[in-house]
Motif scaffolding. Sequence first.
Motif, PDB file in Angstrom:
ATOM      1  N   TYR A   1      28.677  46.144  38.353  1.00  0.00           N
ATOM      2  CA  TYR A   1      29.182  45.193  39.343  1.00  0.00           C
ATOM      3  C   TYR A   1      28.174  44.075  39.570  1.00  0.00           C
ATOM      4  O   TYR A   1      28.546  42.925  39.807  1.00  0.00           O
ATOM      5  CB  TYR A   1      29.488  45.905  40.667  1.00  0.00           C
ATOM      6  N   GLY A   2      26.905  44.444  39.483  1.00  0.00           N
ATOM      7  CA  GLY A   2      25.874  43.421  39.610  1.00  0.00           C
ATOM      8  C   GLY A   2      25.947  42.429  38.464  1.00  0.00           C
ATOM      9  O   GLY A   2      25.801  41.220  38.654  1.00  0.00           O
ATOM     10  N   LEU A   3      26.214  42.948  37.261  1.00  0.00           N
ATOM     11  CA  LEU A   3      26.386  42.078  36.099  1.00  0.00           C
ATOM     12  C   LEU A   3      27.559  41.145  36.318  1.00  0.00           C
ATOM     13  O   LEU A   3      27.487  39.949  36.029  1.00  0.00           O
ATOM     14  CB  LEU A   3      26.619  42.929  34.849  1.00  0.00           C
ATOM     15  N   ALA A   4      28.650  41.699  36.869  1.00  0.00           N
ATOM     16  CA  ALA A   4      29.847  40.896  37.141  1.00  0.00           C
ATOM     17  C   ALA A   4      29.580  39.832  38.188  1.00  0.00           C
ATOM     18  O   ALA A   4      30.260  38.809  38.222  1.00  0.00           O
ATOM     19  CB  ALA A   4      30.988  41.797  37.612  1.00  0.00           C
TER      20      ALA A   4
ATOM     21  N   PHE B   1      42.410  49.198  52.083  1.00  0.00           N
ATOM     22  CA  PHE B   1      42.833  49.807  50.813  1.00  0.00           C
ATOM     23  C   PHE B   1      41.823  50.846  50.356  1.00  0.00           C
ATOM     24  O   PHE B   1      42.191  51.973  49.997  1.00  0.00           O
ATOM     25  CB  PHE B   1      42.995  48.721  49.747  1.00  0.00           C
ATOM     26  N   PHE B   2      40.536  50.512  50.365  1.00  0.00           N
ATOM     27  CA  PHE B   2      39.508  51.467  49.942  1.00  0.00           C
ATOM     28  C   PHE B   2      39.520  52.718  50.821  1.00  0.00           C
ATOM     29  O   PHE B   2      39.424  53.843  50.315  1.00  0.00           O
ATOM     30  CB  PHE B   2      38.116  50.822  49.998  1.00  0.00           C
ATOM     31  N   ARG B   3      39.638  52.501  52.122  1.00  0.00           N
ATOM     32  CA  ARG B   3      39.610  53.639  53.041  1.00  0.00           C
ATOM     33  C   ARG B   3      40.775  54.583  52.793  1.00  0.00           C
ATOM     34  O   ARG B   3      40.590  55.798  52.668  1.00  0.00           O
ATOM     35  CB  ARG B   3      39.623  53.130  54.491  1.00  0.00           C
ATOM     36  N   PHE B   4      41.986  54.066  52.698  1.00  0.00           N
ATOM     37  CA  PHE B   4      43.160  54.917  52.563  1.00  0.00           C
ATOM     38  C   PHE B   4      43.367  55.396  51.128  1.00  0.00           C
ATOM     39  O   PHE B   4      43.983  56.437  50.911  1.00  0.00           O
ATOM     40  CB  PHE B   4      44.404  54.178  53.076  1.00  0.00           C
TER      41      PHE B   4
ATOM     42  N   ILE C   1      43.384  40.011  45.150  1.00  0.00           N
ATOM     43  CA  ILE C   1      42.522  40.844  45.987  1.00  0.00           C
ATOM     44  C   ILE C   1      42.739  42.321  45.708  1.00  0.00           C
ATOM     45  O   ILE C   1      41.786  43.071  45.420  1.00  0.00           O
ATOM     46  CB  ILE C   1      42.754  40.545  47.479  1.00  0.00           C
ATOM     47  N   ILE C   2      43.979  42.786  45.788  1.00  0.00           N
ATOM     48  CA  ILE C   2      44.257  44.208  45.573  1.00  0.00           C
ATOM     49  C   ILE C   2      44.081  44.612  44.111  1.00  0.00           C
ATOM     50  O   ILE C   2      43.530  45.691  43.838  1.00  0.00           O
ATOM     51  CB  ILE C   2      45.663  44.579  46.090  1.00  0.00           C
ATOM     52  N   PRO C   3      44.513  43.802  43.121  1.00  0.00           N
ATOM     53  CA  PRO C   3      44.205  44.177  41.731  1.00  0.00           C
ATOM     54  C   PRO C   3      42.720  44.394  41.476  1.00  0.00           C
ATOM     55  O   PRO C   3      42.335  45.375  40.823  1.00  0.00           O
ATOM     56  CB  PRO C   3      44.756  42.993  40.928  1.00  0.00           C
ATOM     57  N   PHE C   4      41.858  43.518  41.995  1.00  0.00           N
ATOM     58  CA  PHE C   4      40.415  43.708  41.820  1.00  0.00           C
ATOM     59  C   PHE C   4      39.929  44.947  42.585  1.00  0.00           C
ATOM     60  O   PHE C   4      39.091  45.706  42.086  1.00  0.00           O
ATOM     61  CB  PHE C   4      39.650  42.472  42.296  1.00  0.00           C
ATOM     62  N   ALA C   5      40.444  45.152  43.787  1.00  0.00           N
ATOM     63  CA  ALA C   5      40.052  46.336  44.569  1.00  0.00           C
ATOM     64  C   ALA C   5      40.465  47.613  43.849  1.00  0.00           C
ATOM     65  O   ALA C   5      39.733  48.612  43.853  1.00  0.00           O
ATOM     66  CB  ALA C   5      40.680  46.274  45.959  1.00  0.00           C
ATOM     67  N   TRP C   6      41.642  47.584  43.236  1.00  0.00           N
ATOM     68  CA  TRP C   6      42.136  48.755  42.501  1.00  0.00           C
ATOM     69  C   TRP C   6      41.227  49.065  41.308  1.00  0.00           C
ATOM     70  O   TRP C   6      40.944  50.237  41.021  1.00  0.00           O
ATOM     71  CB  TRP C   6      43.566  48.497  42.031  1.00  0.00           C
ATOM     72  N   LEU C   7      40.760  48.036  40.619  1.00  0.00           N
ATOM     73  CA  LEU C   7      39.835  48.255  39.502  1.00  0.00           C
ATOM     74  C   LEU C   7      38.559  48.931  39.984  1.00  0.00           C
ATOM     75  O   LEU C   7      38.022  49.831  39.320  1.00  0.00           O
ATOM     76  CB  LEU C   7      39.506  46.922  38.821  1.00  0.00           C
ATOM     77  N   ARG C   8      38.049  48.515  41.137  1.00  0.00           N
ATOM     78  CA  ARG C   8      36.846  49.129  41.685  1.00  0.00           C
ATOM     79  C   ARG C   8      37.105  50.555  42.133  1.00  0.00           C
ATOM     80  O   ARG C   8      36.303  51.465  41.876  1.00  0.00           O
ATOM     81  CB  ARG C   8      36.323  48.306  42.854  1.00  0.00           C
ATOM     82  N   ALA C   9      38.230  50.784  42.798  1.00  0.00           N
ATOM     83  CA  ALA C   9      38.537  52.116  43.328  1.00  0.00           C
ATOM     84  C   ALA C   9      38.788  53.132  42.229  1.00  0.00           C
ATOM     85  O   ALA C   9      38.530  54.327  42.411  1.00  0.00           O
ATOM     86  CB  ALA C   9      39.751  52.034  44.253  1.00  0.00           C
ATOM     87  N   THR C  10      39.301  52.687  41.098  1.00  0.00           N
ATOM     88  CA  THR C  10      39.589  53.593  39.980  1.00  0.00           C
ATOM     89  C   THR C  10      38.479  53.591  38.939  1.00  0.00           C
ATOM     90  O   THR C  10      38.668  54.053  37.816  1.00  0.00           O
ATOM     91  CB  THR C  10      40.925  53.212  39.309  1.00  0.00           C
ATOM     92  N   ALA C  11      37.308  53.057  39.340  1.00  0.00           N
ATOM     93  CA  ALA C  11      36.101  53.087  38.490  1.00  0.00           C
ATOM     94  C   ALA C  11      36.346  52.433  37.127  1.00  0.00           C
ATOM     95  O   ALA C  11      36.125  53.037  36.082  1.00  0.00           O
ATOM     96  CB  ALA C  11      35.596  54.522  38.325  1.00  0.00           C
TER      97      ALA C  11
ATOM     98  N   PRO D   1      34.811  49.347  36.110  1.00  0.00           N
ATOM     99  CA  PRO D   1      33.925  48.199  36.338  1.00  0.00           C
ATOM    100  C   PRO D   1      33.859  47.218  35.175  1.00  0.00           C
ATOM    101  O   PRO D   1      33.610  46.037  35.388  1.00  0.00           O
ATOM    102  CB  PRO D   1      32.560  48.850  36.593  1.00  0.00           C
ATOM    103  N   MET D   2      34.078  47.698  33.928  1.00  0.00           N
ATOM    104  CA  MET D   2      33.961  46.797  32.787  1.00  0.00           C
ATOM    105  C   MET D   2      35.057  45.728  32.808  1.00  0.00           C
ATOM    106  O   MET D   2      34.790  44.548  32.596  1.00  0.00           O
ATOM    107  CB  MET D   2      34.005  47.582  31.483  1.00  0.00           C
ATOM    108  N   LYS D   3      36.297  46.146  33.068  1.00  0.00           N
ATOM    109  CA  LYS D   3      37.388  45.180  33.134  1.00  0.00           C
ATOM    110  C   LYS D   3      37.164  44.223  34.299  1.00  0.00           C
ATOM    111  O   LYS D   3      37.378  43.007  34.182  1.00  0.00           O
ATOM    112  CB  LYS D   3      38.731  45.891  33.284  1.00  0.00           C
ATOM    113  N   TYR D   4      36.729  44.787  35.413  1.00  0.00           N
ATOM    114  CA  TYR D   4      36.402  43.971  36.587  1.00  0.00           C
ATOM    115  C   TYR D   4      35.359  42.916  36.217  1.00  0.00           C
ATOM    116  O   TYR D   4      35.513  41.734  36.534  1.00  0.00           O
ATOM    117  CB  TYR D   4      35.877  44.886  37.692  1.00  0.00           C
ATOM    118  N   ALA D   5      34.324  43.347  35.530  1.00  0.00           N
ATOM    119  CA  ALA D   5      33.222  42.448  35.179  1.00  0.00           C
ATOM    120  C   ALA D   5      33.681  41.360  34.222  1.00  0.00           C
ATOM    121  O   ALA D   5      33.349  40.179  34.393  1.00  0.00           O
ATOM    122  CB  ALA D   5      32.076  43.249  34.567  1.00  0.00           C
TER     123      ALA D   5
END
Length: 486
Positions: A14-17, A68-71, A132-142, A144-148
Amino acid sequence: MSGFKSLFKQTFIYGLATVLPRMLSFILVPLYTNPEVLSVEEYGRVSFIFAYFVLFNVVLAYGMETAFFRFFNKDENQEKVTSTSAISLIISSLGLMGIAFLFRNQISSLINIELKYLNLVFIILLLDALVIIPFAWLRATARPMKYAIIKILNVAVNLGLNVFLLLYLKDLATNYPIFNSIYIADFEISYIFISNLIASGLTLLLLLSFYTKLKFTFDTVLWKKMMRYALPVLIAGIAYSVNETFDRILLEKLLPTDIAEEQIGMYSACYKLALFMTLFATAFRLGIEPYFFSHSKAKNPQKNYAKILEYFVAFGSVIFLGVIVFADILKPYIISSDAYYEAMWIVPFILLANFCLGIYHNLSVWYKITDRTKYGAYISIFGALITLSLNYILISIIGFKGSAIATLSAYAVMMLLSFYFGRKHYPIPYNLKKIGLYLLVSILFSFVFFYNYRENYIIGSAMIIVFLGLVISLEKEEIKQILNRN
């Protein structure tokens, strides 16, 4: 220890991203501060408009990402959480932007942004809200490469278009008639927002697969629970945007008209030197936020939370001192004209302010995982009141220096308040002696150097070596464990 390995791996990616795109976007600051591209006043205008971006983005997100992250980690039906939050943001974004376009003339007059820029701003905001939610979903489902990759591509496109439109298009239009159709004279500020719009549109296009796979089911009961959780986050976010950007807005309102945009331009350019701290704090936050939620039910998570803050302060203190010592070496690579250097006085204050903000985000774990997000709102509102009041008092006396002092004061108070309330509601065994020592020594060295020995790199380097020796001596056992870990 596996939890920490996962944390550091995700923090790195995530830092790389975050770091690589921001490092690429560094080029934009010397580009924008190039007098052949934008004047100081024009750069001040761009910075003023971008200040409103932060506020509008917070309103359009209204805390739904955090909810989203919480629930997602709390509710057994993760698909339902994803669908409900995505539908909520789609409807609200389209609705709010539709209303904004209907009243765009009134909004333009109210916030003093020309309509030709405001129309572009509205479209960019809508596109950004829908990812917002597509990016959050990528983070929540681990993932990170696609996110980055998508994050880096977004900034690379934005950067490339900025360079092309601001540096090369005019010459191409002069020499090749085919480019005349897209070149417009004195259109530089619009080109900046057009670049942003195209990059945001491409990002949404790359994330459309999220929506094509989404089961569009909306759970009203769940949505109400998420909104109850999200609304305090929204209030906190609005207050945060006041702390983060209203200094530019208030400088525009409170300074004499003939110097306001020039002062905003100088202030905003030198503010960019705090980017090193912002990059570190943002990357760290992106890595730890999912970790905080996913490990909240583990055995004694407070011990790990305490160690995380200790690591953050240790690394952050080194970055803080290092940037202060070498600020005058770094500035020509970031700010291309010495017309902006008058505002260098603010650098230690803004760096320290962003350091305090990073510590605050680490401390905020207590109210997020105990569902006491209202405390985040209270703390942020109090910080916003400090920002507004000190800016109003100090800008008329010392100009942009007052804004820097107000920013540091607000974030420092927010940090202390979060720590105070956290001890009462969710005690975490922070090593206060070690953390306090790192902060005290790095702040003392930094301010003494910058205001008394600036550009004396023998003294500055000696201070860095002494401080690194202190950190290594106190963290040697942890460093050995990390190095010996497979």
